[in-house]
Design a protein around this motif. Structure first.
Motif, PDB file in Angstrom:
ATOM      1  N   ALA A  42      53.644  22.022  13.264  1.00  0.00           N
ATOM      2  CA  ALA A  42      52.438  22.858  13.213  1.00  0.00           C
ATOM      3  C   ALA A  42      52.755  24.280  13.631  1.00  0.00           C
ATOM      4  CB  ALA A  42      51.354  22.281  14.136  1.00  0.00           C
ATOM      5  N   THR A  43      52.000  25.199  13.058  1.00  0.00           N
ATOM      6  CA  THR A  43      52.077  26.613  13.429  1.00  0.00           C
ATOM      7  C   THR A  43      50.677  27.046  13.826  1.00  0.00           C
ATOM      8  OG1 THR A  43      53.702  26.954  11.675  1.00  0.00           O
ATOM      9  CG2 THR A  43      52.654  28.941  12.573  1.00  0.00           C
ATOM     10  N   SER A  44      50.559  27.682  14.986  1.00  0.00           N
ATOM     11  CA  SER A  44      49.229  28.170  15.378  1.00  0.00           C
ATOM     12  C   SER A  44      49.186  29.684  15.302  1.00  0.00           C
ATOM     13  CB  SER A  44      48.882  27.705  16.797  1.00  0.00           C
ATOM     14  OG  SER A  44      49.758  28.278  17.737  1.00  0.00           O
ATOM     15  N   VAL A  45      48.035  30.199  14.903  1.00  0.00           N
ATOM     16  CA  VAL A  45      47.867  31.641  14.749  1.00  0.00           C
ATOM     17  C   VAL A  45      46.498  32.031  15.306  1.00  0.00           C
ATOM     18  CG1 VAL A  45      47.921  33.571  13.107  1.00  0.00           C
ATOM     19  CG2 VAL A  45      49.153  31.473  12.552  1.00  0.00           C
ATOM     20  N   GLU A  46      46.465  33.130  16.045  1.00  0.00           N
ATOM     21  CA  GLU A  46      45.175  33.616  16.555  1.00  0.00           C
ATOM     22  C   GLU A  46      44.449  34.329  15.419  1.00  0.00           C
ATOM     23  OE1 GLU A  46      45.440  36.276  19.894  1.00  0.00           O
ATOM     24  OE2 GLU A  46      43.282  36.595  19.912  1.00  0.00           O
TER      25      GLU A  46
ATOM     26  N   ALA B 170      36.787  38.445   7.711  1.00  0.00           N
ATOM     27  CA  ALA B 170      37.343  38.167   6.374  1.00  0.00           C
ATOM     28  C   ALA B 170      38.767  38.718   6.259  1.00  0.00           C
ATOM     29  CB  ALA B 170      36.441  38.774   5.301  1.00  0.00           C
ATOM     30  N   GLU B 171      39.013  39.849   6.915  1.00  0.00           N
ATOM     31  CA  GLU B 171      40.356  40.463   6.847  1.00  0.00           C
ATOM     32  C   GLU B 171      41.419  39.605   7.531  1.00  0.00           C
ATOM     33  OE1 GLU B 171      41.020  44.487   8.422  1.00  0.00           O
ATOM     34  OE2 GLU B 171      39.435  45.054   7.002  1.00  0.00           O
ATOM     35  N   ASP B 172      41.087  39.142   8.756  1.00  0.00           N
ATOM     36  CA  ASP B 172      42.030  38.284   9.499  1.00  0.00           C
ATOM     37  C   ASP B 172      42.285  36.981   8.742  1.00  0.00           C
ATOM     38  OD1 ASP B 172      41.719  40.246  11.350  1.00  0.00           O
ATOM     39  OD2 ASP B 172      41.054  38.950  12.982  1.00  0.00           O
ATOM     40  N   VAL B 173      41.227  36.441   8.177  1.00  0.00           N
ATOM     41  CA  VAL B 173      41.351  35.180   7.435  1.00  0.00           C
ATOM     42  C   VAL B 173      42.261  35.378   6.221  1.00  0.00           C
ATOM     43  CG1 VAL B 173      40.023  33.597   5.950  1.00  0.00           C
ATOM     44  CG2 VAL B 173      39.195  34.155   8.242  1.00  0.00           C
TER      45      VAL B 173
ATOM     46  N   ASP C  95      45.578  28.947  26.221  1.00  0.00           N
ATOM     47  CA  ASP C  95      46.808  28.194  26.523  1.00  0.00           C
ATOM     48  C   ASP C  95      46.883  26.887  25.756  1.00  0.00           C
ATOM     49  OD1 ASP C  95      47.131  30.126  28.412  1.00  0.00           O
ATOM     50  OD2 ASP C  95      46.305  28.894  30.051  1.00  0.00           O
ATOM     51  N   GLU C  96      45.812  26.528  25.079  1.00  0.00           N
ATOM     52  CA  GLU C  96      45.750  25.193  24.494  1.00  0.00           C
ATOM     53  C   GLU C  96      46.519  25.067  23.176  1.00  0.00           C
ATOM     54  OE1 GLU C  96      44.366  22.528  26.032  1.00  0.00           O
ATOM     55  OE2 GLU C  96      44.183  23.933  27.695  1.00  0.00           O
ATOM     56  N   ALA C  97      46.614  26.170  22.423  1.00  0.00           N
ATOM     57  CA  ALA C  97      47.255  26.087  21.105  1.00  0.00           C
ATOM     58  C   ALA C  97      48.705  25.585  21.178  1.00  0.00           C
ATOM     59  CB  ALA C  97      47.171  27.444  20.403  1.00  0.00           C
ATOM     60  N   PRO C  98      49.542  26.104  22.094  1.00  0.00           N
ATOM     61  CA  PRO C  98      50.911  25.580  22.168  1.00  0.00           C
ATOM     62  C   PRO C  98      50.946  24.088  22.488  1.00  0.00           C
ATOM     63  CG  PRO C  98      50.702  27.600  23.466  1.00  0.00           C
ATOM     64  CD  PRO C  98      49.321  27.215  23.040  1.00  0.00           C
ATOM     65  N   LYS C  99      49.950  23.629  23.273  1.00  0.00           N
ATOM     66  CA  LYS C  99      49.908  22.187  23.594  1.00  0.00           C
ATOM     67  C   LYS C  99      49.658  21.372  22.320  1.00  0.00           C
ATOM     68  CE  LYS C  99      47.883  22.834  28.161  1.00  0.00           C
ATOM     69  NZ  LYS C  99      46.619  22.754  28.878  1.00  0.00           N
TER      70      LYS C  99
ATOM     71  N   HIS D  77      52.957  20.044   6.906  1.00  0.00           N
ATOM     72  CA  HIS D  77      52.950  21.124   7.886  1.00  0.00           C
ATOM     73  C   HIS D  77      51.503  21.562   8.096  1.00  0.00           C
ATOM     74  CE1 HIS D  77      54.713  24.109  10.480  1.00  0.00           C
ATOM     75  NE2 HIS D  77      53.810  24.955  10.022  1.00  0.00           N
ATOM     76  N   ILE D  78      51.135  21.679   9.360  1.00  0.00           N
ATOM     77  CA  ILE D  78      49.758  22.059   9.707  1.00  0.00           C
ATOM     78  C   ILE D  78      49.748  23.492  10.225  1.00  0.00           C
ATOM     79  CG2 ILE D  78      47.794  21.558  11.224  1.00  0.00           C
ATOM     80  CD1 ILE D  78      48.727  18.639  11.232  1.00  0.00           C
ATOM     81  N   PHE D  79      48.895  24.310   9.633  1.00  0.00           N
ATOM     82  CA  PHE D  79      48.607  25.641  10.181  1.00  0.00           C
ATOM     83  C   PHE D  79      47.228  25.522  10.818  1.00  0.00           C
ATOM     84  CE2 PHE D  79      51.575  26.473   6.819  1.00  0.00           C
ATOM     85  CZ  PHE D  79      52.337  27.544   7.269  1.00  0.00           C
ATOM     86  N   PHE D  80      47.146  25.866  12.089  1.00  0.00           N
ATOM     87  CA  PHE D  80      45.804  25.877  12.673  1.00  0.00           C
ATOM     88  C   PHE D  80      45.578  27.194  13.391  1.00  0.00           C
ATOM     89  CE2 PHE D  80      48.275  24.035  16.205  1.00  0.00           C
ATOM     90  CZ  PHE D  80      47.757  24.669  17.313  1.00  0.00           C
ATOM     91  N   ASN D  81      44.307  27.560  13.494  1.00  0.00           N
ATOM     92  CA  ASN D  81      43.993  28.801  14.201  1.00  0.00           C
ATOM     93  C   ASN D  81      43.070  28.539  15.371  1.00  0.00           C
ATOM     94  OD1 ASN D  81      41.300  28.906  13.155  1.00  0.00           O
ATOM     95  ND2 ASN D  81      42.103  29.767  11.265  1.00  0.00           N
ATOM     96  N   TYR D  82      42.860  29.584  16.139  1.00  0.00           N
ATOM     97  CA  TYR D  82      42.040  29.535  17.345  1.00  0.00           C
ATOM     98  C   TYR D  82      41.637  30.976  17.629  1.00  0.00           C
ATOM     99  CZ  TYR D  82      46.385  31.269  19.134  1.00  0.00           C
ATOM    100  OH  TYR D  82      47.505  32.035  19.291  1.00  0.00           O
ATOM    101  N   PHE D  83      40.633  31.151  18.466  1.00  0.00           N
ATOM    102  CA  PHE D  83      40.232  32.515  18.833  1.00  0.00           C
ATOM    103  C   PHE D  83      39.251  32.449  19.984  1.00  0.00           C
ATOM    104  CE2 PHE D  83      37.849  36.466  18.531  1.00  0.00           C
ATOM    105  CZ  PHE D  83      38.880  37.384  18.362  1.00  0.00           C
ATOM    106  N   PRO D  84      39.394  33.202  21.029  1.00  0.00           N
ATOM    107  CA  PRO D  84      40.513  34.121  21.267  1.00  0.00           C
ATOM    108  C   PRO D  84      41.728  33.372  21.836  1.00  0.00           C
ATOM    109  CG  PRO D  84      38.963  34.217  23.090  1.00  0.00           C
ATOM    110  CD  PRO D  84      38.397  33.210  22.117  1.00  0.00           C
TER     111      PRO D  84
END
Ligand code: NAP
Length: 248
Positions: free
Chosen positions: A58-62, A68-71, A42-46, A32-39
């Motif tokens: 995969a699960t994507s999270v902004e 450090a807090e968000d991480v 539309d690309e993460a769902p793709k 299972h892949i967790f990936f992030n992006y910011f900000p």
């Protein structure tokens, strides 16, 4: 999810470009892949859909890697859902190019905060889980300019050279717990990051590439997939250059 997932992979900046190809190269039925992006974009769902089409999940999270807090909350989610972290790829990165004398404080700070401090934020947290597991691998995306230098990119070059030194320190620190840390240093790769360069800048870059073409995100992802595999179990503290011969 905990019971089915055998391998948990975290990729920062996985929504597009090299990060997306890394997600695809590491996708598989047991992973299972967790990936992030910011900000938000539309690309993460793709990317999620592409990983699913490739037989993985995969699960994507902004998440802003500079925070450090968000991480921290992001990694708490990862560990609460799968109980482990096997591979961390620190890929998220930006450029804010300017000649040194014209470089604004914010250009310097943003690049260092996202590229270098972001890598530190994610590695510091993932390392705790990996050390407890007595296994794990950390792969940091550096750049050829981190070893060669490049005019107009003092901030970016400093961040990437910093990542290389950071990787070596982490490799030495975590080796006794069977956790490895390596860097991949891409050359001139065809993504949105390089699309905005002028034709003149592109020509100047290309003239330095013996293989005579830009690299693809897949070229970089192949090196990451190797480092994330069992075949790379005896590699740590190394920099793998993927640059068509631009730097030897
Ligand atoms: P890209 O196409 O611009 O993609 C950058 C990725 O990083 C996107 O997923 C972006 O998310 C994410 N990101 C940006 N700021 C972030 C933040 N604060 N927190 C979390 N994620 C963030 O870049 P790329 O060309 O694929 O580059 C990927 C890595 O390779 C970077 O570290 C870059 O320095 C390195 N690299 C690239 C080249 C090249 O020629 N392209 C060469 C050497 C090294 P959004 O989609 O939400 O914006």
């Amino acid at each position: 999810m905990t019971e089915q997932v055998k391998r948990t992979v975290v990729v920062t900046g996985g929504s597009r470009g090299i990060g997306r190809s890394i997600c695809l190269s590491l996708a598989g039925p047991d992973t299972h892949i967790f990936f992030n992006y910011f900000p938000a974009d539309d690309e993460a769902p793709k990317t999620e859909q592409m990983v699913s089409d490739a037989g993985g999940s995969a699960t994507s999270v902004e998440v802003d890697v500079a925070s450090a807090e968000d991480v921290k909350s992001f990694f708490e989610k990862v560990v609460s859902e799968t109980g482990r972290i096997d591979v961390l790829v620190n890929n998220a990165g930006i450029t804010r190019d300017a000649l040194l004398v014209r470089m604004k404080d914010k250009d310097w700070e943003d690049v260092i905060d996202i590229n270098l401090k972001g890598t530190f934020n994610c590695t510091r947290i993932a390392a705790k889980t990996m050390m407890k597991q007595r296994c794990g691998t950390i792969i940091n995306i550096a750049s050829v300019v981190g070893v060669m230098g490049n005019p107009g990119q003092a901030n970016y070059v400093a961040s990437k050279a910093g990542i290389i030194g950071f990787t070596k320190a982490v490799a030495r620190e975590l080796a006794s717990r069977n956790v490895t840390a390596n860097a991949v240093a891409p050359g001139f790769i065809d993504t949105e990051m390089t699309a905005s360069l002028s034709d003149k800048a592109k020509e100047a870059m290309m003239s330095q590439v013996p293989l005579g073409r830009m690299g693809t995100p897949e070229d970089v992802a192949a090196a990451v997939a190797f480092l994330a595999s069992e075949n790379a179990a005896y590699l740590t503290g190394q920099v793998i250059h993927v640059n068509g011969g631009m730097y030897m």
